[in-house]
Every structure is written in structure tokens, then in C-alpha cells.
Design a protein around this motif. Structure first.
Motif, short mmCIF file in Angstrom:
data_model
loop_
_atom_site.label_atom_id
_atom_site.label_comp_id
_atom_site.label_asym_id
_atom_site.label_seq_id
_atom_site.Cartn_x
_atom_site.Cartn_y
_atom_site.Cartn_z
N THR A 1 0.80 -1.22 0.00
CA THR A 1 0.00 0.00 0.00
C THR A 1 0.83 1.27 0.00
OG1 THR A 1 -0.15 -0.18 2.40
CG2 THR A 1 -1.97 -1.08 1.11
N ARG A 2 2.16 1.12 -0.10
CA ARG A 2 3.01 2.31 -0.15
C ARG A 2 3.87 2.24 -1.40
NH1 ARG A 2 5.75 3.20 5.64
NH2 ARG A 2 5.41 1.00 5.97
N TRP A 3 3.49 3.00 -2.41
CA TRP A 3 4.19 2.91 -3.68
C TRP A 3 5.66 3.28 -3.56
CZ3 TRP A 3 6.96 6.68 -6.02
CH2 TRP A 3 6.79 7.98 -5.54
N ASN A 4 5.98 4.21 -2.62
CA ASN A 4 7.37 4.64 -2.51
C ASN A 4 8.27 3.53 -1.96
OD1 ASN A 4 6.05 4.89 -0.12
ND2 ASN A 4 6.94 6.84 0.46
N SER A 5 7.67 2.48 -1.36
CA SER A 5 8.49 1.34 -0.96
C SER A 5 8.93 0.56 -2.21
CB SER A 5 7.71 0.43 0.00
OG SER A 5 6.60 -0.17 -0.65
N THR A 6 8.09 0.56 -3.25
CA THR A 6 8.49 -0.03 -4.53
C THR A 6 9.65 0.76 -5.14
OG1 THR A 6 6.23 -0.80 -4.95
CG2 THR A 6 7.69 -0.65 -6.85
N MET A 7 9.56 2.08 -5.03
CA MET A 7 10.64 2.94 -5.52
C MET A 7 11.95 2.63 -4.82
SD MET A 7 10.64 5.46 -7.82
CE MET A 7 11.55 6.81 -7.07
N ARG A 8 11.90 2.48 -3.49
CA ARG A 8 13.12 2.19 -2.72
C ARG A 8 13.71 0.84 -3.15
NH1 ARG A 8 10.24 4.63 1.60
NH2 ARG A 8 9.47 2.60 2.31
N GLN A 9 12.83 -0.11 -3.43
CA GLN A 9 13.29 -1.44 -3.84
C GLN A 9 13.98 -1.39 -5.21
OE1 GLN A 9 10.52 -4.72 -5.05
NE2 GLN A 9 11.17 -5.64 -3.12
N ASP B 1 13.08 7.29 -13.05
CA ASP B 1 13.10 8.66 -13.56
C ASP B 1 11.71 9.27 -13.57
OD1 ASP B 1 15.82 8.52 -13.97
OD2 ASP B 1 15.66 7.91 -16.07
N ILE B 2 10.71 8.46 -13.88
CA ILE B 2 9.33 8.96 -13.96
C ILE B 2 8.78 9.24 -12.57
CG2 ILE B 2 6.95 8.34 -14.58
CD1 ILE B 2 8.16 6.67 -16.89
N LEU B 3 9.03 8.34 -11.61
CA LEU B 3 8.39 8.43 -10.30
C LEU B 3 9.19 9.19 -9.25
CD1 LEU B 3 6.86 4.85 -9.93
CD2 LEU B 3 5.72 6.96 -10.65
N LYS B 4 10.45 9.48 -9.54
CA LYS B 4 11.28 10.16 -8.55
C LYS B 4 10.67 11.47 -8.04
CE LYS B 4 15.95 11.96 -7.77
NZ LYS B 4 17.30 12.20 -8.36
N PRO B 5 10.16 12.36 -8.92
CA PRO B 5 9.54 13.60 -8.42
C PRO B 5 8.31 13.35 -7.55
CG PRO B 5 10.07 13.79 -10.75
CD PRO B 5 10.23 12.35 -10.39
N VAL C 1 1.90 19.89 -7.58
CA VAL C 1 0.98 19.31 -8.56
C VAL C 1 1.29 19.84 -9.96
CG1 VAL C 1 -1.43 19.22 -9.30
CG2 VAL C 1 -0.85 18.87 -6.90
N LEU C 2 1.47 21.15 -10.09
CA LEU C 2 1.75 21.73 -11.40
C LEU C 2 3.12 21.29 -11.92
CD1 LEU C 2 0.37 25.35 -10.86
CD2 LEU C 2 -0.73 23.44 -12.04
N SER C 3 4.09 21.18 -11.03
CA SER C 3 5.42 20.73 -11.43
C SER C 3 5.39 19.28 -11.88
CB SER C 3 6.40 20.92 -10.28
OG SER C 3 7.70 20.53 -10.66
N LEU C 4 4.63 18.44 -11.19
CA LEU C 4 4.51 17.03 -11.58
C LEU C 4 3.84 16.92 -12.95
CD1 LEU C 4 3.45 15.39 -8.19
CD2 LEU C 4 5.61 15.06 -9.40
N ASN C 5 2.82 17.72 -13.18
CA ASN C 5 2.15 17.72 -14.48
C ASN C 5 3.13 18.15 -15.59
OD1 ASN C 5 -0.45 17.71 -16.15
ND2 ASN C 5 0.31 19.78 -16.49
N HIS C 6 3.92 19.18 -15.30
CA HIS C 6 4.91 19.65 -16.25
C HIS C 6 5.97 18.58 -16.51
CE1 HIS C 6 8.15 22.71 -17.51
NE2 HIS C 6 7.27 22.62 -18.50
N HIS C 7 6.38 17.91 -15.45
CA HIS C 7 7.36 16.82 -15.55
C HIS C 7 6.85 15.71 -16.47
CE1 HIS C 7 9.84 13.40 -14.30
NE2 HIS C 7 8.74 12.78 -13.88
#
Length: 595
Positions: free
Chosen positions: A303-311, A350-354, A377-383
Motif C-alpha cells: 500500500t506504499r508505492w514509494n516502498s516499490t521505488m526504494r526497492q 526517472d518517472i516516479l522520482k519527483p 501538482v503543477l510541477s509534476l504535471n509539467h514533468h
């Protein structure tokens, strides 16, 4: 003759004997009895330290005061200390909680605006607790501080209906006399009212992580149905309720990953590899022999997507060919990653880091967070917009993330003219407080309009003007008129005094108008820390300052109250499950309100 001899002997013995002075009462009590009295300062100091430092600070059980080994330890520390019993310590816990509630009431009486986070939690015995934290900015002489305190983690009995939540919530607000000062209520969106605000305990192997979020309830990330959302909103209708930014962003990433099947094989291999490292001692030894004991691949919390990022990031720190060679040598060639899979995982990072950066930034407790919502939110959309022509493997992930981001934060995109909504429908995150907070944080000012609002220049100007109007409207309402004596006015009109005409003009412009203050603020805002900036400029920008400390005090997420439940989970370990709900509530209150 004999009598004379004995007298001389007595006189001689008396001259060589040093008789001690008469001992004081305190010496008699301390030395002869051997223990402090219960009113002795050192006795009180040690007892209070056991409570505040060991039981509350280190989360040790109250029963430790009756433990034979602990009592022996106390005799080594100070042999005169008289150990107290558990009942005495429980009583002292109650008294300490009452003292800290009184201090908190005094603090809150000196502020005019507060916001709160609200959540409901069920402990190991399935007892419900309603948690409420309060947040405000305190002005102290020449500095300002962001304050975050626990109002209560109180037993919540019966069904978790909107009416009952509202009833107990208002009772807590009445106790601290903040109902009329309350600006915003921040809560998450869970699957139903039974678990509308529920956050599970940390698992047993995670209890050491006091600062973690512990947002592991599988139902936590599901949306409320329309009926349930209306029930929740009705319960909080008297005040403005804001959605938790962190939970909403979690849902955005979940939406994106759910729609991206191309990454599933690589993520599945990674999950099996992590499990193997935590279950096979043979593979663990081979892995550490090659890469060292400090290297590992953490497990994932679903339930924590950032744990996938860490992995994924933990995997990518290894050299790809060397890593695959180790797997093949250990007999696990099926878990080797192809070059395509390895590069796909790099692209995912690279996509999920921000998104990870935004999640971490927004969940702070001692820093301003709400001002980062709109820029994030606006920066993520721009990214995501920039990535569209660049991605090779995960274009579907980019598209899904952007669609979900625009839907779940629709109110922000509507307010900056990047989207439209149907009349009569309130879009999520449409409250003006997000725009005002972003503009009044010198870290962002109005730079986000220029860089990340993807519209024409004319519309950008219109958006910036709209934000200024919102701030000036608030500043005008909060502006305090300067008392001006009619006699002084009469003297000025008559032109008395050498510089009367100057004084008349200065009186008219006292403190400058809110519009002039706003213009000056936008000129000098250059990325400074928000709290330091407003502490330095509270006198030169008085009208703007009043608006700033009100909106910047609002938390962006419900993370503060979830941390309260994290503390509760650590305190109520499995072997302490017989603790009364009242004692648990007092311990959590003292733990969270320690200065």
C-alpha cells in the motif's frame, strides 16, 4: 587516693576522645534510615525521570518499576531512592497528562486561528480511538514557530457514523475552546465510515520505526463512495474539510501502476529476489560475500508505492552484468534481469522520482507544507508533459499518471485555467487556501505561475491577478485600523507643527496599504524560508503577515495524526495488550506533547 586516680584517668581519656557533634535530623533520616522520604527532591526527580524519560520517552512498560532487576539497578544508581509501585506511576501519568492539557489550553487561548487533522484508529483489541491534532503558528516576540500538538487520542465507542464522529470531535474542540478558531479540518479518504480514517498498527518487525507513516491499511487507499463521502462531509460540514495531499498523491501513483502491465514481469522478479534474500540463508551468504553486508534489497509494502521505488533504486545501485552473474552462480538464473528489464526499471525511477520528492516534502510536521501543494501538482504535471516524447518503455505509465493527476487534483487545474469543471460541482483541491499559501511562501511566491501553468501569457497574467485578489481580500478583512485621536486630526488639519503636512500624509499611509505590501513582498521574495521571512517582515508587512500565518499553518496532509497512531502502536506491543484504554490515551498524549 583511688578516687583521685580514677578522676585523673577520666580526665586523660576525655582529652584524647573526639566525640562527634550531634547529627541533624536530615542526616538521621538519610543515613540511619537509609532512604529518601517521598517528598525529598531527589526522590521526586528520579521518579519523574523514570516516567518522562523511560516510560514515555523510551516506551517502556509501567510494570518495569516493579521488576526485580530494575529495582536493583536503581539501588546502584542511588541506594537512598525508594522505588515506587505501578499504581503510583499510573497515577503520576494521569497527573502529567492533566498538566500538559492545561499547558496546551493556555497556548491555544493565545491564538486566533487553528487547523486540525482527524483520524480514527483501532488498536490490537479492536478498540476505536479518535485522534485529533491541532496546528497553528505562534508569534513570540521577534520570531514565529509552527506548532503541532495532540488534542486527544480518546476512546471512540460504538459505530463510526458521521454524526458520532462529529459529536466526539466537537466535544474535543469544546474542551480546548477552539471551535470558533477552527479554519480547516484535514482527513484522508478511506473506503467506508467504519474505516474512514483507520490506520493499521505497524507490524511487529516495524515497531522500532517511530517516525514512519505506517499507512499500511489495504483499504486506506480506496475512494469513498458518493454516499459515504456525503456522510463524511455532512459530519464536518460546519468547517471546511480538506483532503490529505499525501493520500491523494498515493492514489495517483497507484492508478498509474495499475494501468502499466509492461513493468509487471520485472517487478515480479524483483519481489521474488527480495523475498529470497530474507528467507534463504545460503543465497544471503553468497550475496553478501559478493556485495558486502551493507547491501540488500528491501521488501515492499503493497500500500506504499514509494516502498516499490526504494526497492527498485536498491537494485539499480548494482552493476547489471555482475549482478546477473551472481544470480546464475547461486542457481537462480531465472531471476536475472534482461537489458530491457533493467532499462525499464531505470525509466520507472526517472518517472516516479519527483512523486517521491513531493510525498516526502508534504508530510513534514515542523515545516510549512500546504504552500507546496499547488507548485508540486503543477510541477509534476509539467514533468510528465516533458517526458511524453522521451520515454521508450513506459509511455503508458506517463499517460495514466497525468490523467489521474488531473482528475484527483482537478480543483487546482481549474483555478489556474488549465481545466474546466461542470457548474455546481466542487472539484477536489479547489479551495483558495492552496493558491494563497503558495503565493505567500517566499520559496514559491508566484514563480509557479510563470514556470508551470501551461497556458498563454495573457491567461497567466489573469491567474496571477486572481491570486493577488484573493490575498488582498483576506488582508482587507484582517487589517486592523490604526486608532487616531480626533484632536490630533484637528491639529493636523490646522497645520500646527513644523512638519504637520508630512505627518498628515504619513498617517494616511500608516503601514502602507495591503496592495502596496503585496507588491513589496513580491519584489523581495527570493526563496527564503517562510517562517524566517515572516518573522523578519511581520512589522513591515503587517496586513500580509496576518494572512500568511493563518494560511501557512494549515497542514497539507493527515500525516501528523497518523504519527500519533504510530506511537500508539509502539506503546501497545502484543505483550502489553491488557493496557486500559485510558492509560494508553494518557501515554500517547504525553508522548506526542513532549516539548
Amino acid at each position: 587516693m583511688i578516687t583521685s586516680y580514677r578522676f585523673e584517668e577520666y580526665q586523660m581519656n576525655k582529652s584524647i576522645t573526639n566525640e562527634p557533634e550531634q547529627p541533624s535530623i536530615s542526616q538521621f533520616l538519610d543515613i540511619h534510615v537509609g532512604q529518601y522520604s517521598m517528598s525529598h527532591p531527589q526522590q521526586k526527580a528520579i521518579t519523574n525521570s523514570i516516567l518522562s524519560d523511560l516510560i514515555i520517552g523510551c516506551n517502556l512498560p509501567l510494570s518495569i518499576v516493579e521488576n526485580k532487576s530494575f529495582r536493583h539497578f536503581l539501588t546502584v544508581v542511588d541506594s537512598k531512592y525508594s522505588p515506587v509501585c505501578r499504581k503510583t506511576m499510573t497515577s503520576k501519568t494521569e497527573k502529567l497528562a492533566a498538566e500538559r492539557r492545561l499547558i496546551l489550553k493556555t497556548q491555544l487561548s493565545n491564538t486566533d486561528h487553528v487547523s486540525v487533522t482527524v483520524d480514527i484508529w483501532s488498536d490490537r483489541k479492536m478498540r476505536g480511538f479518535l485522534g485529533v491534532t491541532v496546528h497553528w503558528i505562534e508569534k513570540d516576540m521577534e520570531r514565529i514557530q509552527l506548532k503541532s500538538k495532540l488534542l486527544g487520542c480518546d476512546r471512540f465507542k460504538g459505530s463510526h457514523t458521521g454524526d458520532r464522529i462529529c459529536e466526539q470531535f466537537e466535544a474535543i474542540c469544546d474542551e480546548y475552546n477552539i471551535k470558533e478558531k477552527l479554519d480547516f479540518i484535514i482527513s484522508d479518504n478511506a473506503a467506508n465510515m467504519r474505516k474512514a480514517f483507520t490506520v493499521c498498527f505497524p507490524t511487529q518487525d516495524e515497531v522500532h520505526d517511530d517516525d514512519g507513516d505506517h499507512l499500511d491499511d489495504p483499504e486506506l487507499w480506496h475512494d469513498l463512495s458518493l454516499e459515504e463521502q456525503e456522510t463524511l462531509d455532512a459530519a464536518m460540514a460546519k468547517k471546511q474539510r480538506l483532503q490529505c495531499f499525501a493520500h491523494t498523491l498515493q492514489l495517483v501513483v497507484r492508478d498509474g501502476l495499475k494501468e502499466t502491465k509492461v513493468a509487471s514481469p520485472a517487478l515480479s522478479k524483483l519481489s521474488k529476489l527480495s523475498s529470497l534474500l530474507h528467507t534463504s540463508t545460503t543465497f544471503k551468504d553468497a550475496f553478501e560475500a559478493e556485495f558486502g553486508e551493507q547491501k540488500s534489497i528491501p521488501a515492499v509494502t503493497n500500500t506504499r508505492w514509494n516502498s516499490t521505488m526504494r526497492q527498485v533504486k536498491a537494485l539499480l545501485q548494482f552493476d547489471h552484468p555482475n549482478f546477473c552473474a551472481v544470480l546464475e552462480k547461486a542457481g537462480h538464473k531465472e531471476l536475472s534481469f534482461t537489458a530491457r528489464e533493467w532499462n525499464l526499471l531505470k525509466e520507472m525511477v526517472d518517472i516516479l522520482k519527483p512523486f517521491g520528492e513531493a510525498t516526502d516534502m508534504i508530510q513534514g510536521e515542523k515545516v510549512v507544507t500546504i504552500s507546496a501543494v499547488v507548485p508540486s501538482v503543477l510541477s509534476l504535471n509539467h514533468h510528465l508533459e516533458k517526458l511524453k516524447p522521451q520515454v521508450y518503455f513506459l509511455s503508458g505509465l506517463v499517460r495514466s499518471l497525468q490523467v489521474s493527476l488531473n482528475n484527483r487534483f482537478l480543483g487546482i487545474f481549474v483555478n489556474v485555467k488549465m481545466a474546466r469543471t461542470q457548474d455546481g460541482i466542487t472539484a477536489p483541491f479547489s479551495d483558495p487556501v492552496y493558491l494563497k499559501a503558495a503565493a505567500l511562501d517566499p520559496t514559491f511566491s508566484l514563480l509557479w505561475v510563470e514556470h508551470h501553468v501551461l497556458v498563454s501569457r495573457d491567461i497567466k497574467t489573469e491567474v496571477a491577478q486572481r491570486v493577488k485578489e484573493l490575498i488582498l481580500q483576506d488582508a482587507g478583512e484582517s487589517e486592523q485600523p490604526v486608532p487616531f485621536d480626533e484632536g490630533d486630526q484637528e491639529h493636523l488639519e490646522q497645520g500646527e507643527g513644523l512638519f504637520a503636512v508630512y505627518q498628515k500624509r504619513q498617517k494616511k499611509d500608516v503601514g502602507t496599504t495591503p496592495a502596496l505590501q503585496l507588491s513589496h513582498y513580491l519584489d523581495i521574495a527570493e526563496g527564503q524560508n517562510a517562517l524566517l521571512f515572516w518573522a523578519m517582515n511581520m512589522k513591515t508587512l503587517p496586513s500580509l503577515f496576518q494572512v500568511a500565518i493563518r494560511v501557512l499553518a494549515v497542514p497539507a496532509s493527515s500525516a501528523p495524526v497518523e504519527r500519533v497512531f504510530s506511537h500508539g502502536g509502539v506503546i501497545l506491543r502484543p505483550h502489553r495488550a491488557q493496557m486500559t484504554d485510558r492509560l494508553l490515551a494518557n501515554l500517547v498524549f504525553c508522548k506526542c506533547n513532549t516539548e
